[in-house]
Design a protein around this motif. Structure first.
Motif, PDB file in Angstrom:
ATOM      1  N   GLY A  64      40.920  44.661  35.425  1.00 32.68           N
ATOM      2  CA  GLY A  64      41.795  45.688  35.985  1.00 32.68           C
ATOM      3  C   GLY A  64      41.525  47.068  35.429  1.00 32.68           C
ATOM      4  N   TYR A  65      42.138  48.021  36.069  1.00 30.21           N
ATOM      5  CA  TYR A  65      41.995  49.436  35.724  1.00 30.21           C
ATOM      6  C   TYR A  65      43.397  50.003  35.571  1.00 30.21           C
ATOM      7  CZ  TYR A  65      40.161  54.198  36.028  1.00 30.21           C
ATOM      8  OH  TYR A  65      39.809  55.493  35.764  1.00 30.21           O
ATOM      9  N   PRO A  66      43.599  50.908  34.606  1.00 36.41           N
ATOM     10  CA  PRO A  66      44.977  51.367  34.385  1.00 36.41           C
ATOM     11  C   PRO A  66      45.489  52.251  35.510  1.00 36.41           C
ATOM     12  CG  PRO A  66      43.521  52.001  32.561  1.00 36.41           C
ATOM     13  CD  PRO A  66      42.659  51.500  33.659  1.00 36.41           C
ATOM     14  N   ILE A  67      46.790  52.174  35.766  1.00 34.75           N
ATOM     15  CA  ILE A  67      47.483  53.116  36.643  1.00 34.75           C
ATOM     16  C   ILE A  67      48.965  52.973  36.365  1.00 34.75           C
ATOM     17  CG2 ILE A  67      47.459  51.475  38.585  1.00 34.75           C
ATOM     18  CD1 ILE A  67      47.404  53.910  40.490  1.00 34.75           C
ATOM     19  N   THR A  68      49.638  54.117  36.242  1.00 34.73           N
ATOM     20  CA  THR A  68      51.082  54.085  36.075  1.00 34.73           C
ATOM     21  C   THR A  68      51.692  53.590  37.375  1.00 34.73           C
ATOM     22  OG1 THR A  68      50.778  56.029  34.706  1.00 34.73           O
ATOM     23  CG2 THR A  68      53.035  55.516  35.361  1.00 34.73           C
TER      24      THR A  68
ATOM     25  N   GLY B  67      41.145  33.237  26.916  1.00 36.41           N
ATOM     26  CA  GLY B  67      40.903  33.857  28.203  1.00 36.41           C
ATOM     27  C   GLY B  67      40.043  35.105  28.045  1.00 36.41           C
ATOM     28  N   VAL B  68      39.685  35.694  29.174  1.00 35.13           N
ATOM     29  CA  VAL B  68      38.788  36.849  29.181  1.00 35.13           C
ATOM     30  C   VAL B  68      39.491  38.030  29.834  1.00 35.13           C
ATOM     31  CG1 VAL B  68      36.624  37.744  30.148  1.00 35.13           C
ATOM     32  CG2 VAL B  68      36.716  35.428  29.231  1.00 35.13           C
ATOM     33  N   PHE B  69      39.501  39.167  29.143  1.00 32.18           N
ATOM     34  CA  PHE B  69      40.070  40.407  29.681  1.00 32.18           C
ATOM     35  C   PHE B  69      38.934  41.412  29.849  1.00 32.18           C
ATOM     36  CE2 PHE B  69      43.185  43.675  30.351  1.00 32.18           C
ATOM     37  CZ  PHE B  69      42.578  44.821  29.862  1.00 32.18           C
ATOM     38  N   VAL B  70      38.738  41.906  31.045  1.00 32.93           N
ATOM     39  CA  VAL B  70      37.684  42.903  31.268  1.00 32.93           C
ATOM     40  C   VAL B  70      38.311  44.194  31.778  1.00 32.93           C
ATOM     41  CG1 VAL B  70      35.559  43.483  32.514  1.00 32.93           C
ATOM     42  CG2 VAL B  70      35.983  41.122  31.821  1.00 32.93           C
ATOM     43  N   PRO B  71      38.207  45.284  30.993  1.00 34.72           N
ATOM     44  CA  PRO B  71      38.700  46.557  31.517  1.00 34.72           C
ATOM     45  C   PRO B  71      37.662  47.129  32.475  1.00 34.72           C
ATOM     46  CG  PRO B  71      37.963  46.789  29.222  1.00 34.72           C
ATOM     47  CD  PRO B  71      37.628  45.403  29.655  1.00 34.72           C
ATOM     48  N   ALA B  72      37.883  46.925  33.750  1.00 33.36           N
ATOM     49  CA  ALA B  72      36.892  47.326  34.754  1.00 33.36           C
ATOM     50  C   ALA B  72      36.874  48.839  34.925  1.00 33.36           C
ATOM     51  CB  ALA B  72      37.223  46.646  36.074  1.00 33.36           C
ATOM     52  N   GLU B  73      35.808  49.318  35.510  1.00 39.13           N
ATOM     53  CA  GLU B  73      35.640  50.773  35.650  1.00 39.13           C
ATOM     54  C   GLU B  73      36.406  51.360  36.828  1.00 39.13           C
ATOM     55  OE1 GLU B  73      33.380  48.464  36.014  1.00 39.13           O
ATOM     56  OE2 GLU B  73      32.061  48.841  37.738  1.00 39.13           O
ATOM     57  N   SER B  74      36.889  50.518  37.708  1.00 39.72           N
ATOM     58  CA  SER B  74      37.624  51.017  38.868  1.00 39.72           C
ATOM     59  C   SER B  74      38.327  49.837  39.517  1.00 39.72           C
ATOM     60  CB  SER B  74      36.666  51.646  39.891  1.00 39.72           C
ATOM     61  OG  SER B  74      35.905  50.630  40.535  1.00 39.72           O
ATOM     62  N   GLU B  75      39.203  50.152  40.451  1.00 45.00           N
ATOM     63  CA  GLU B  75      39.869  49.072  41.163  1.00 45.00           C
ATOM     64  C   GLU B  75      38.905  48.386  42.124  1.00 45.00           C
ATOM     65  OE1 GLU B  75      40.994  52.098  40.798  1.00 45.00           O
ATOM     66  OE2 GLU B  75      43.115  52.097  40.216  1.00 45.00           O
ATOM     67  N   VAL B  76      37.929  49.130  42.595  1.00 42.62           N
ATOM     68  CA  VAL B  76      36.904  48.523  43.451  1.00 42.62           C
ATOM     69  C   VAL B  76      36.189  47.439  42.667  1.00 42.62           C
ATOM     70  CG1 VAL B  76      34.712  48.955  44.620  1.00 42.62           C
ATOM     71  CG2 VAL B  76      36.559  50.603  44.834  1.00 42.62           C
ATOM     72  N   ALA B  77      35.775  47.788  41.446  1.00 44.74           N
ATOM     73  CA  ALA B  77      35.106  46.787  40.613  1.00 44.74           C
ATOM     74  C   ALA B  77      36.040  45.634  40.302  1.00 44.74           C
ATOM     75  CB  ALA B  77      34.615  47.430  39.320  1.00 44.74           C
ATOM     76  N   SER B  78      37.313  45.962  40.021  1.00 49.49           N
ATOM     77  CA  SER B  78      38.275  44.926  39.632  1.00 49.49           C
ATOM     78  C   SER B  78      38.386  43.829  40.669  1.00 49.49           C
ATOM     79  CB  SER B  78      39.673  45.517  39.429  1.00 49.49           C
ATOM     80  OG  SER B  78      39.649  46.528  38.471  1.00 49.49           O
ATOM     81  N   ILE B  79      38.601  44.209  41.923  1.00 51.37           N
ATOM     82  CA  ILE B  79      38.824  43.179  42.943  1.00 51.37           C
ATOM     83  C   ILE B  79      37.551  42.357  43.151  1.00 51.37           C
ATOM     84  CG2 ILE B  79      38.334  44.682  44.927  1.00 51.37           C
ATOM     85  CD1 ILE B  79      41.054  41.969  44.822  1.00 51.37           C
ATOM     86  N   ASN B  80      36.396  42.999  42.981  1.00 55.55           N
ATOM     87  CA  ASN B  80      35.150  42.256  43.156  1.00 55.55           C
ATOM     88  C   ASN B  80      34.886  41.305  41.997  1.00 55.55           C
ATOM     89  OD1 ASN B  80      33.552  43.109  45.709  1.00 55.55           O
ATOM     90  ND2 ASN B  80      34.502  44.972  44.951  1.00 55.55           N
TER      91      ASN B  80
ATOM     92  N   GLU C 211      29.097  50.211  40.301  1.00 58.90           N
ATOM     93  CA  GLU C 211      29.203  48.814  39.865  1.00 58.90           C
ATOM     94  C   GLU C 211      28.012  48.403  39.004  1.00 58.90           C
ATOM     95  OE1 GLU C 211      30.140  49.522  43.290  1.00 58.90           O
ATOM     96  OE2 GLU C 211      32.137  49.603  42.423  1.00 58.90           O
ATOM     97  N   VAL C 212      26.804  48.832  39.390  1.00 55.91           N
ATOM     98  CA  VAL C 212      25.638  48.387  38.620  1.00 55.91           C
ATOM     99  C   VAL C 212      25.575  49.100  37.273  1.00 55.91           C
ATOM    100  CG1 VAL C 212      23.891  49.996  39.537  1.00 55.91           C
ATOM    101  CG2 VAL C 212      23.216  47.728  38.762  1.00 55.91           C
ATOM    102  N   ILE C 213      25.919  50.385  37.266  1.00 55.61           N
ATOM    103  CA  ILE C 213      25.878  51.119  35.996  1.00 55.61           C
ATOM    104  C   ILE C 213      26.853  50.510  34.998  1.00 55.61           C
ATOM    105  CG2 ILE C 213      26.557  53.291  34.910  1.00 55.61           C
ATOM    106  CD1 ILE C 213      25.124  54.763  37.096  1.00 55.61           C
ATOM    107  N   HIS C 214      28.029  50.175  35.474  1.00 55.51           N
ATOM    108  CA  HIS C 214      29.010  49.645  34.531  1.00 55.51           C
ATOM    109  C   HIS C 214      28.725  48.217  34.122  1.00 55.51           C
ATOM    110  CE1 HIS C 214      31.460  53.160  34.041  1.00 55.51           C
ATOM    111  NE2 HIS C 214      31.280  53.403  35.323  1.00 55.51           N
TER     112      HIS C 214
END
Lengths: 350, 93, 250
Positions: A27-31, A49-62, C104-107
Motif C-alpha cells: 500500500g501507499y499512504p493517504i489520509t 507476514g510481508v509488508f511492502v510500502p509500494a511506490e503508488s496505488e497503481v503498484a499496490s493493486i498490481n 513499476e520497473v524502477i521501483h
C-alpha cells in the motif's frame, strides 16, 4: 476481564485482516487511512507476514494481484484518489477472477478534495470505476466492531467467489474509537485455490488471464461472471433493520449517517413518530428485495447519505413504484446531526 | 508437387541416418510450413547452403530451402537455426 | 546422425503470431533454452506485458500470469514475495517497460526484488501499429512521429539498461542484441546470467534486447538487421552495465 478493547476503526480493520490470515499487504499512504499500513508494518512481520510500502496505488493493486494469483490472501488500502488509480487493477482482477481485499476510507472529493469524511465513493465502489462488466463485492461497516468483522468477511467472500471485495467506510468510522472484540465471532473460513500459479510441478501448466479474443469467448466469459454475481446477490446480502415493524417511514442509510439516524429515530419515537431504519451492510449485493418490500409497506423512504445522492439511485430502483423517496445529503465533509435528520423525518411525514 | 518434395527429403534423411559410410558431416531440415520467409538463415549460412524456394507454403510465404545437393558442405554450425525466429530449423550432425 | 539443435522443451510446438523477421521469436527461444538448461521449468512463472509479448502463454508450457500493461514488475513483486522459492520472470516490450510501466520497473529494481525482467526493445509500440515510443530514435519516423522524432518536443530515447544499473537493488543489467548469430549467443549467455542471479538470490536482473520490428519500421527483415546494427547499437551500446559478483548488500 473482558476481551474488548477500545480502539480506532482503522486499527480494528487492520487487526481483522491479520486474523483473517492476510499475510501480504501492499500500500501507499493517504489520509485518512495511514493507521492501517502503519499498524500492519509493525504487526504483519511479527506473524511472518510481508509488508511492502509500494511506490503508488497503481503498484499496490498490481502487487495484490500477483500475490493473489499465487494463492495468498492479500490486501491494500487507500482513499478515493488512490482507489481511482486502482480501477485498472480491479477490472483485471474481476476479469481474471482473482480475490483480494481493497479498503477505501473515504475522504471528500472529487479531485484532491479534503480529508473530512464522506460517502462520495459509493458509485466508484458499487458501480465500478474500472472498465468492463464486473462488480466489486462491497461491505460497508458502520462501527469499529464491523470494521473488524467485515474485513474478515471480505477475505472470505473474495476467496469464495474469486472476486475483489471492497470494504468502504467514511473517514469518521475509520478514525473514531469504540470498544470492540478483536477476535472473530466464528472460525475464519478458508478456501482451496487449485487455480493458483505455484509452478507446474506435478500438474499441467495453468494460466490466469482476462484476454479473450476467440469468437464468442469473451461473451461466454462475461455470462459466467454475471452468473457469479447473481449467485452473490442471492446468497450474500447483509443488512440491519431497526423499528421497521410498524414504521410509516423507512430511513435507508449506511455508515455514519445510519448511526446518526439511529439517534434521530430514538428522538422521533419519543415524540410518537413511527420511523424505522434499514441499514445495508453489503452495498453489492444490495438489499433490493427488502427495500422493495418495506417501502411498499411504509410508502415513504428517506435516504440519508454523505454525498449528493449516490445510493439514492439504487434505492429508487429497488423501492416500490408507488413509494415517495426523500433525500437528505451532506457532501464534502458535512456530517448530519440527529436534529438535522429529525427535521427531515418530520418534513417527509407531512 | 510440394508433397512429393517433402517425401523425397524424408526418404533421403532416413537413408542418411542409416548409412555408415560416406556420411556428410551435417544436415538440416527446414519446416517449410512453419517458415515465414524472413531469410535470416539464407543470410547467415556461412556456406550459402540455403536458398529461397520457388514454391510457396500453406501460409503464402516462399520458404527457405536447404540445398540438398550441397549438403556435404554443411558443418552443422547451427547459425541458421540460431537465427530462425520460428524454430523451423533442426540441425543434425 | 544426432539432432544437435532444435526446439527446446520449454517452447511449445505452436506456430507463432510474430511477423516474419521479428526477433521476439529468437528471444522466446533463448529464454526457453535457459529455462531448460537450468532445469527450472516446473517452478517458473512467466508474466508477459501487453503488446506482441502478451501471448507468451501460447508458447511456454509454464504457469503464466497476464498482467496489465506495464505492471508486470509489480505483479512479479507480489508473486515473488509470496513464493520466494519459485522463479518469476517478466517479459516486456519497450511500450510496457519504458513508457507506461517505468515507475513499476524502477521501483521493483530499486527494492532489489529478486525477479528477472526480459526487455525487448524495438524502438516502437509494435502491437498497436508502430507508434513512437520513448525508445524511438531521434529522427525516426513512426505513425505518431511522421516528421521524425524531435528532441525539443519528444525528448531523447530512454536508456533503460543504463538507468536501472544506477540502482543499488539491481544485481544485473545488460543490453544485448538479437540481429546476428554472435549477438544471439551473447544474449543467451546474458539471459542465463540473469536467471542465475535470481536463483542465487542476488537481486533484480534485467536483460535489454535490441530487436527488429521490420513491419512497423517498414523495411524487410534483412534491412531491419542493418537498422539494428547501424542505427540502434550506436545509440544503445551493448554491454553489461551492472553485474553483482557477491552479495554485497549495504
Amino acid at each position: 476481564m473482558s476481551d474488548r478493547v477500545l480502539t480506532k476503526g482503522n486499527i480494528a480493520l487492520a487487526e481483522g485482516a491479520i486474523q483473517a490470515g492476510c499475510n501480504f499487504y501492499f500500500g501507499y499512504p493517504i489520509t485518512p487511512q495511514n493507521d492501517i499500513p502503519e499498524y500492519l508494518a509493525l504487526n504483519l512481520p511479527k506473524k511472518g507476514g510481508v509488508f511492502v510500502p509500494a511506490e503508488s496505488e497503481v503498484a499496490s493493486i498490481n502487487m495484490v494481484m500477483g500475490a493473489s494469483a499465487s494463492g495468498a490472501r492479500a490486501m491494500t488500502s487507500s482513499s478515493g484518489p488512490g482507489i481511482s488509480l486502482m480501477q485498472e487493477g480491479l477490472s483485471y482482477m474481476g476479469g481474471s477472477e482473482l480475490p483480494g481485499v481493497i479498503v477505501n476510507i473515504m475522504r471528500c472529493g472529487p479531485g484532491l478534495g479534503g480529508i473530512a469524511p464522506t460517502q462520495g465513493d459509493y458509485n466508484q465502489a458499487v458501480h465500478g470505476g474500472g472498465h468492463g462488466d464486473y462488480r466489486n463485492i462491497v461491505l460497508a461497516p458502520a462501527s469499529v466492531q464491523e470494521m473488524f468483522d467485515f474485513t474478515i468477511k471480505a477475505f472470505e467472500l473474495a476467496d469464495k467467489y474469486r472476486n475483489p471485495a471492497m470494504v468502504i467506510a467514511d473517514a469518521m468510522v475509520g478514525q473514531f474509537q469504540e470498544p470492540c472484540r478483536l477476535t472473530p465471532q466464528s472460525p475464519v473460513q478458508e478456501f482451496d485455490k487449485p487455480w493458483a500459479l505455484t509452478g507446474c510441478k506435478g500438474r499441467e501448466p495453468q494460466l490466469l488471464k482476462s484476454l479473450y479474443l476467440g469468437p464468442g469467448e469473451q461473451e461466454a466469459h462475461n455470462m459466467d461472471l454475471k452468473e457469479k454475481y447473481d449467485l452473490v446477490s442471492e446468497n450474500e446480502v447483509l443488512y440491519e433493520t431497526r423499528y421497521m415493524d410498524d414504521a410509516d417511514l423507512m430511513i435507508v442509510a449506511f455508515g455514519t449517517p445510519a448511526r446518526v439516524a439511529k439517534t434521530a429515530i430514538g428522538m422521533a419515537r419519543k415524540e410518537g413518530i413511527k420511523v424505522g431504519l434499514l441499514r445495508p451492510q453489503t452495498l453489492f449485493p444490495f438489499p433490493e428485495k427488502e427495500i422493495g418490500e418495506y417501502s411498499s409497506k411504509t410508502g415513504k423512504v428517506l435516504v440519508v447519505e454523505m454525498n449528493t445522492g449516490q445510493m439514492l439511485r439504487d434505492v429508487k430502483i429497488a423501492a416500490h413504484h408507488d413509494a415517495e423517496i426523500y433525500f437528505y445529503g451532506r457532501p464534502g465533509g458535512g456530517i448530519p446531526y440527529p436534529d438535522d435528520i429529525l427535521a427531515e423525518i418530520k418534513k417527509a411525514l407531512q | 508437387m510440394h508433397l512429393i518434395f517433402l517425401v523425397e527429403k524424408n526418404e533421403r534423411l532416413e537413408r542418411l541416418l542409416n548409412e555408415e559410410q560416406d556420411k556428410p558431416m551435417a544436415h538440416i531440415t527446414i519446416d517449410a510450413d512453419r517458415c515465414k520467409g524472413c531469410y535470416f538463415c539464407v543470410e547467415y549460412c556461412p556456406r550459402k547452403l540455403i536458398t529461397i524456394s520457388k514454391q510457396h507454403n500453406k501460409q503464402g510465404y516462399f520458404p527457405a530451402e536447404f540445398l540438398l545437393e550441397k549438403e556435404d558442405k554443411c558443418t552443422g554450425c547451427s547459425l541458421c537455426a540460431i537465427m530462425c525466429p520460428d524454430t523451423a530449423i533442426e540441425v543434425y550432425k | 546422425m544426432n539432432k544437435v539443435y532444435g526446439r527446446p522443451a520449454t517452447l511449445k510446438d505452436t506456430p507463432t503470431h510474430f511477423c516474419p523477421g521479428c526477433t521476439h521469436g529468437i528471444a522466446h527461444r533463448i529464454v526457453a533454452e535457459v529455462i531448460d538448461e537450468l532445469n527450472i521449468q516446473d517452478r517458473t512463472i512467466g508474466i508477459p506485458g501487453v503488446g506482441c509479448c502478451v501471448f507468451l502463454y501460447h508458447y511456454f508450457p509454464i504457469d503464466v500470469f497476464e498482467a496489465p500493461h506495464g505492471r508486470a514488475p509489480a505483479c512479479a513483486t507480489g508473486m515473488k514475495r509470496v513464493q520466494p522459492d519459485k522463479v518469476v520472470f517478466a517479459y516486456q516490450g519497450d511500450g510496457d517497460m519504458a513508457a507506461i510501466g517505468t515507475s513499476e520497473v524502477i521501483h521493483a529494481a530499486n527494492r532489489g526484488e529478486n525477479i528477472t525482467v526480459i526487455y525487448v526493445n524495438n524502438s516502437v509500440y509494435g502491437m498497436t501499429g508502430g507508434q513512437m515510443a520513448p525508445t524511438t530514435l531521434l529522427g525516426q519516423q513512426t505513425t505518431t512521429s511522421p516528421y521524425g522524432r524531435n528532441f525539443k518536443t519528444d525528448g531523447y530515447p530512454i536508456k533503460m539498461a543504463e538507468m536501472l544499473a544506477t540502482l543499488e537493488g539491481v544485481a544485473y543489467s545488460a543490453r544485448v542484441a538479437l540481429h546476428k548469430p554472435k549477438y544471439v549467443l551473447q544474449a543467451k549467455k546474458a539471459v542465463k546470467k540473469a536467471f542465475q542471479m535470481q536463483l542465487d538470490d542476488m537481486g533484480f536482473s534485467m536483460v535489454e534486447m535490441l530487436s527488429t520490428c521490420n513491419t512497423n519500421w517498414r523495411v524487410s527483415p534483412l534491412e531491419a538487421i542493418e537498422t539494428v546494427e547501424n542505427e540502434m547499437i550506436p545509440y544503445y551500446p551493448l554491454g553489461v552495465y551492472k553485474e553483482r559478483t557477491g552479495k554485497d548488500f549495504l
